[in-house]
Design an enzyme around this catalytic site. Structure first.
Site, PDB file in Angstrom:
ATOM      1  N   LYS A 112       5.299  17.716  -6.002  1.00  0.00           N
ATOM      2  CA  LYS A 112       6.351  18.437  -6.835  1.00  0.00           C
ATOM      3  C   LYS A 112       7.753  17.507  -7.235  1.00  0.00           C
ATOM      4  O   LYS A 112       7.420  17.586  -8.507  1.00  0.00           O
ATOM      5  CB  LYS A 112       6.791  19.549  -5.282  1.00  0.00           C
ATOM      6  CG  LYS A 112       5.214  19.547  -4.076  1.00  0.00           C
ATOM      7  CD  LYS A 112       4.479  20.626  -5.082  1.00  0.00           C
ATOM      8  CE  LYS A 112       3.477  20.907  -4.239  1.00  0.00           C
ATOM      9  NZ  LYS A 112       3.632  21.438  -2.385  1.00  0.00           N
TER      10      LYS A 112
ATOM     11  N   ASP B 162      10.375  17.537   6.261  1.00  0.00           N
ATOM     12  CA  ASP B 162       9.772  17.835   5.231  1.00  0.00           C
ATOM     13  C   ASP B 162      10.915  17.566   3.851  1.00  0.00           C
ATOM     14  O   ASP B 162      11.458  18.272   4.338  1.00  0.00           O
ATOM     15  CB  ASP B 162       8.475  18.623   4.889  1.00  0.00           C
ATOM     16  CG  ASP B 162       7.846  18.804   3.755  1.00  0.00           C
ATOM     17  OD1 ASP B 162       8.210  18.879   2.788  1.00  0.00           O
ATOM     18  OD2 ASP B 162       7.148  19.071   4.139  1.00  0.00           O
TER      19      ASP B 162
ATOM     20  N   TYR C 233       5.522  25.048   5.475  1.00  0.00           N
ATOM     21  CA  TYR C 233       4.281  24.455   4.602  1.00  0.00           C
ATOM     22  C   TYR C 233       2.848  24.916   5.092  1.00  0.00           C
ATOM     23  O   TYR C 233       2.601  24.342   6.731  1.00  0.00           O
ATOM     24  CB  TYR C 233       3.915  23.441   4.016  1.00  0.00           C
ATOM     25  CG  TYR C 233       2.874  23.364   3.238  1.00  0.00           C
ATOM     26  CD1 TYR C 233       3.091  23.783   1.358  1.00  0.00           C
ATOM     27  CD2 TYR C 233       2.118  21.795   2.886  1.00  0.00           C
ATOM     28  CE1 TYR C 233       1.674  23.453   0.814  1.00  0.00           C
ATOM     29  CE2 TYR C 233       0.847  21.867   2.468  1.00  0.00           C
ATOM     30  CZ  TYR C 233       1.022  23.068   1.396  1.00  0.00           C
ATOM     31  OH  TYR C 233      -0.675  22.947  -0.276  1.00  0.00           O
TER      32      TYR C 233
ATOM     33  N   ARG D  96      -7.481  -0.677  -1.153  1.00  0.00           N
ATOM     34  CA  ARG D  96      -7.162  -0.669   0.532  1.00  0.00           C
ATOM     35  C   ARG D  96      -5.683  -0.282   1.113  1.00  0.00           C
ATOM     36  O   ARG D  96      -4.797   0.189   1.424  1.00  0.00           O
ATOM     37  CB  ARG D  96      -8.396   0.234   0.721  1.00  0.00           C
ATOM     38  CG  ARG D  96      -7.836   1.056   1.816  1.00  0.00           C
ATOM     39  CD  ARG D  96      -9.328   1.713   2.995  1.00  0.00           C
ATOM     40  NE  ARG D  96     -10.107   0.738   2.426  1.00  0.00           N
ATOM     41  CZ  ARG D  96     -10.449  -0.192   3.118  1.00  0.00           C
ATOM     42  NH1 ARG D  96      -9.062  -0.133   3.647  1.00  0.00           N
ATOM     43  NH2 ARG D  96     -11.629  -1.134   3.754  1.00  0.00           N
TER      44      ARG D  96
HETATM   45  C1  LIG Z   1       3.004  21.162  -1.097  1.00  0.00           C
HETATM   46  C2  LIG Z   1       3.841  21.354   0.235  1.00  0.00           C
HETATM   47  C3  LIG Z   1       3.164  20.317   0.700  1.00  0.00           C
HETATM   48  C4  LIG Z   1       1.757  19.332   0.907  1.00  0.00           C
HETATM   49  O1  LIG Z   1       1.863  18.423  -0.659  1.00  0.00           O
HETATM   50  P1  LIG Z   1       0.584  18.269  -1.458  1.00  0.00           P
HETATM   51  O2  LIG Z   1       1.063  17.112  -1.970  1.00  0.00           O
HETATM   52  O3  LIG Z   1      -0.160  19.646  -1.929  1.00  0.00           O
HETATM   53  O4  LIG Z   1      -0.750  18.347  -0.392  1.00  0.00           O
HETATM   54  C5  LIG Z   1       4.060  20.018   1.629  1.00  0.00           C
HETATM   55  N1  LIG Z   1       5.160  20.053   1.613  1.00  0.00           N
HETATM   56  C6  LIG Z   1       5.590  21.575   0.716  1.00  0.00           C
HETATM   57  C7  LIG Z   1       7.542  21.964   1.741  1.00  0.00           C
HETATM   58  C8  LIG Z   1       5.026  21.540  -0.213  1.00  0.00           C
HETATM   59  O5  LIG Z   1       5.681  22.174  -1.003  1.00  0.00           O
END
Ligand SMILES: *Cc1c(COP(=O)(O)O)cnc(C)c1O
Length: 401
Positions: A212, A187, A114, A61
């Site tokens: 992703k 993001d 998101y 951790r």
């Molecule tokens: C999927 C996604 C997230 C969240 O990510 P997770 O890995 O599902 O927790 C945040 N921002 C965007 C643009 C996303 O497509």
């Protein structure tokens, strides 16, 4: 067995990002020379007779698994940042930022982004003493007014923003944030470092859902935060709190997932180039199509965000687009049901093309238009993808007759 910065000397040359990704920064197993990095399953790590931790690891951790160092160095390098931290999900990474802000902090976030992050901020933000202000990010006057209205800790952006692919002018937002003494977080999940470089536009912090495009194979949930290069006291203080937060609360990734994530990152550049080219072909095909009222894709010259996107994105516009289906909104849902090749599934960024009726997925509180189908383009033949959508749209339209 260790794969850490002390026992392995990474490349001294400053290679280009695609080279860094393909060879994972040149990391090797320091004891055997194995080209793929070893998977270390230790949750605890032995100290030597001097009570030292030989590779800097004491407990899973606290420092993560040795594979973290490679994934973090590579992602920091691709973004041109100083350091990265890997997390157990994109949401764990994003919410960490909001959780380490002092109570009473004011944050300005996109009206549309998101959905999970919006939901978390609305549900837990006020409870934790955060003042959450939501603004339409394509209206820079509104962003500037929101940030200037009261002392603001953080401005957050996502561009193109899920699921409408609204484009935000990141350089202008960075200036607005910095003028007001706020930090600017971006993001960068959808464009990836292949198509956008937010640090060059003034971002202080980049967040990724590694689930992703970075992983790219629909088999890992992961996240990253990356710190901007260069000294900044304000930013450094936030970064130390983020590191401590991960260490003390444990939103960490397991060793197997870390291995798979790094394996996916190796092909990020060729995947993104092909995916973006196919997405552009699909967008052009359905732009002006009689069964489609609008295609939302920043690569199209007629798209509202095209001018800004063309300025701040390079080599393509990523693989996400949305089709607004003509006619009654139920037609979009039926078209999704009739797809045979596109997989009806949520998420994005994998090698398989996915289709989603986002409004149905998000449920109550959704700001997604009901006539909209979100497409995540994969590596299939563009001809097959176009044909699949054509037959699905036609069948959906015929059903009404
Ligand atoms: C999927 C996604 C997230 C969240 O990510 P997770 O890995 O599902 O927790 C945040 N921002 C965007 C643009 C996303 O497509």
């Amino acid at each position: 067995m260790s794969n850490n910065r002390d026992t392995y000397t990474p490349w001294t040359r400053d290679y280009r990002p695609e080279t860094r990704a393909a060879q994972g920064d040149g990391w090797r197993c320091p004891t055997t020379g194995a080209v793929p990095p070893p998977i270390g399953l230790g949750a605890t790590f032995a100290r030597d007779d001097q009570y030292r931790t030989p590779a800097g690891h004491a407990y899973l951790r606290d420092q993560g698994t040795p594979g973290y160092e490679q994934a973090e160095d590579v992602v920091a390098g691709l973004e041109g940042g100083s350091e990265a931290l890997v997390f157990s999900s994109g949401m764990a990474a994003a919410t960490a930022v909001f959780q380490v802000l002092p109570a009473g902090s004011r944050v300005v976030v996109p009206q549309t982004m998101y959905f999970g992050l919006t939901k978390w901020l609305l549900e837990f933000g006020p409870q934790r003493g955060l003042e959450v202000v939501r603004v339409p990010m394509d209206d820079l006057d509104a962003v500037a007014a929101a940030v200037a209205a009261a002392p603001t800790a953080l401005l957050w952006a996502e561009s193109p923003a899920n699921p409408t692919w609204l484009v935000t002018d990141l350089a202008a937002c960075a200036e607005i944030a910095h003028r007001a003494g706020a930090l600017f977080g971006v993001d960068n999940t959808v464009p990836t470092p292949v198509h956008a470089r937010p640090f060059e536009l003034g971002a202080d912090l980049i967040m990724h859902s590694g689930t992703k495009y970075l992983n790219g194979h629909t088999d890992v949930v992961a996240g990253f935060l990356v710190a901007a290069p260069g000294p900044d006291e304000h930013r450094a203080a936030l970064w130390e709190r983020l590191r401590l937060h991960r260490r003390l609360t444990g939103p960490i990734l397991g060793p197997w997932e870390t291995y798979l994530l790094m394996r996916g990152i190796r092909t990020l550049y060729p995947r993104m180039r092909q995916i973006s080219a196919t997405a552009m072909q699909l967008a052009e095909h359905f732009d002006g199509h009689p069964l489609v009222s609008r295609v939302a894709y920043p690569g199209l010259p007629g798209d509202l965000g095209h001018e800004v996107a063309a300025r701040q994105m390079t080599g393509g516009f990523s693989g996400m687009l949305s089709l607004h289906v003509a006619g009654e909104w139920q037609r979009s849902l039926r078209a999704a049901q009739y797809c045979e090749l596109f997989i009806r599934a949520t998420s994005l960024g994998g090698v398989e093309s996915l289709i989603e009726h986002r409004y149905t997925f998000e449920g109550p509180g959704s700001t997604s238009p009901m006539d909209m189908l979100r497409l995540s383009i994969g590596l299939e033949s563009p001809t097959d993808l176009v044909a699949d959508l054509e037959q699905a749209l036609e069948r959906a339209a015929k059903d009404e007759l």
